[in-house]
Scaffold this active site. Sequence first.
Site, PDB file in Angstrom:
ATOM      1  N   SER A 115       0.968  -1.324  -0.006  1.00 18.37           N
ATOM      2  CA  SER A 115       0.008  -0.169  -0.110  1.00 18.37           C
ATOM      3  C   SER A 115       0.769   1.321   0.074  1.00 18.37           C
ATOM      4  O   SER A 115       1.586   1.639  -1.114  1.00 18.37           O
ATOM      5  CB  SER A 115      -0.907  -0.117   1.218  1.00 18.37           C
ATOM      6  OG  SER A 115      -2.036   0.955   1.003  1.00 18.37           O
ATOM      7  N   ASP A 157      -2.466   6.507  -3.696  1.00 17.90           N
ATOM      8  CA  ASP A 157      -1.071   5.945  -3.104  1.00 17.90           C
ATOM      9  C   ASP A 157      -0.804   4.761  -4.079  1.00 17.90           C
ATOM     10  O   ASP A 157      -1.286   4.913  -5.186  1.00 17.90           O
ATOM     11  CB  ASP A 157      -1.457   5.422  -1.693  1.00 17.90           C
ATOM     12  CG  ASP A 157      -2.596   4.172  -1.763  1.00 17.90           C
ATOM     13  OD1 ASP A 157      -3.140   3.935  -2.879  1.00 17.90           O
ATOM     14  OD2 ASP A 157      -2.549   3.341  -0.749  1.00 17.90           O
ATOM     15  N   ASP A 216      -0.533   1.749  -4.617  1.00 23.38           N
ATOM     16  CA  ASP A 216      -1.733   0.837  -5.224  1.00 23.38           C
ATOM     17  C   ASP A 216      -2.979   1.154  -5.400  1.00 23.38           C
ATOM     18  O   ASP A 216      -3.744   0.311  -5.956  1.00 23.38           O
ATOM     19  CB  ASP A 216      -1.798  -0.256  -4.195  1.00 23.38           C
ATOM     20  CG  ASP A 216      -2.226  -0.069  -2.865  1.00 23.38           C
ATOM     21  OD1 ASP A 216      -2.334   0.909  -2.336  1.00 23.38           O
ATOM     22  OD2 ASP A 216      -2.963  -0.978  -2.535  1.00 23.38           O
ATOM     23  N   ASP A 273      -5.454   2.477  -3.994  1.00 21.98           N
ATOM     24  CA  ASP A 273      -6.708   2.372  -2.891  1.00 21.98           C
ATOM     25  C   ASP A 273      -6.982   3.224  -1.755  1.00 21.98           C
ATOM     26  O   ASP A 273      -7.882   3.385  -0.953  1.00 21.98           O
ATOM     27  CB  ASP A 273      -6.837   0.840  -2.589  1.00 21.98           C
ATOM     28  CG  ASP A 273      -5.810   0.510  -1.378  1.00 21.98           C
ATOM     29  OD1 ASP A 273      -4.774   1.373  -1.221  1.00 21.98           O
ATOM     30  OD2 ASP A 273      -6.138  -0.418  -0.940  1.00 21.98           O
TER      31      ASP A 273
END
Length: 360
Positions: free
Chosen positions: A135, A295, A297, A299
Site C-alpha cells: 500500500s 497511493d 496501489d 486504493d
Amino acid sequence: GDPEPADRAELTRALEAGDLPALRARFSGALRFGTAGLRGPLRAGPAGMNTAVVRRAAAGLAAWLRSPDPGRAAPLVVVGADARHGSERFALDSVRVLAGAGLRAALLPVPVPTPVLAFAVRQLGADAGIMVTASHNPATDNGYKVYLGAPAADPANGAQIIAPVDTMIEAAIDAVGPAASIPLSDDWTRLGDEIRSSYLEAAAALSPTSDTTDDTSVATDLRVAYTPLHGVGADTLRAVFTRAGFAPPFMVPEQARPDPDFPTVAFPNPEEPGAMDRVLALGRAVAADVVIANDPDADRCAVAVGERILTGDEIGLLLADHVLRTRPGPVATTVVSSRALATLAAAYGVTCIETLTGFK
C-alpha cells in the site's frame, strides 16, 4: 525450511558474521496476519516479507478456504500485484501454492491497482482475492492483502477481510509446515485484460456524464491535476476519465510511471506532509479545479481544491452525500471520525451506525 537460495544465503551471512541485531530483526517474531493482511520489510526470516512467508501465507489461506465437501467445486482465488520490489514474484508464488493445494488460481496482468483486484473477486465469483502490495508503506516494504467473495447481493462481496476471519486465517498459516515442503503446481490461469476492461466500464458508468439529468459540460470541462505517486493508478485513471467523457488529467510527469523506489517522495502516502507538493504545484500551473493523488496501489485517495487539501472526513462526507442521493442508507462511521456524517444522515432521514476502526 526456506526454499529461496538468496534468502538462505542472507541468513547464513548474518549467522557467520555473528550479526546478532540482524538475526534478532529477522527472527524476533513472525509477521502477524490481521485485517490488513501481512506487511513488513523485504528481508529473509519469519519477520520479513519473502518467499517462505508468502508461500506459507498462501498455503494457510488455501487450507482455510478448502471445503470438506468433495462434491463442491474447488475454491477460486484471483491474485494481483502492484509494482513494488518482489510483488510479481510473490504473486507467482501464491498462484503456484494455491494450485498445488488443489484450488483454482487465476493471476491478473501485473501490475494492477488494488481496486481492480477487489472488483475481480466479484466479477469472477471468486472465493477470495490476494493483492500483493504494501500500500503506502516505504519502498523497503511489501505486503499481502486478502479479499473474500460472498453471494452476489451481499455487500461484503469483494471486501477486505474483517475479524474474526483474520485470526482464523492466521491460525491456518501457523499450522503450515516448512515452506520448502509446500507443494507447488503450474496448473493455474493467467488472465487477460478482460477484468480491467469490465472495471473501466463499471467505473465510467458512475460518472455524472452518464446521467442525462446532470449538465455534462461540468464534467467534460473539469481540469484535474493528478499523481499516482510512482504507483500503478495512472493508466487505469486515465482510461476511466476517457470512457466517462472527462478531459484527460494533467499528470506529474516524474511521478506518472511505476517506480518501486518512489524517488521523489520520502513516504508514498498522499496524507503525509509534502507528498502532494508536486501535484499541488502542477495544479497551480494548469489552473486545476481539482487535485487528486493516489497511493502506490491506488486504493487511497487524497483531494485538494483551491490549494487546500481536504481531510479524510471531508472526502467521506462528500462521497456519502453523493451516494445518499440515489441509495437509502444506512451509513456507518467510526469512533475516531467526524460527527458530520450523522448530521448528514439525519438530513437524509437514514440511520447512522458508529463502529470501531479497522474495516468494520
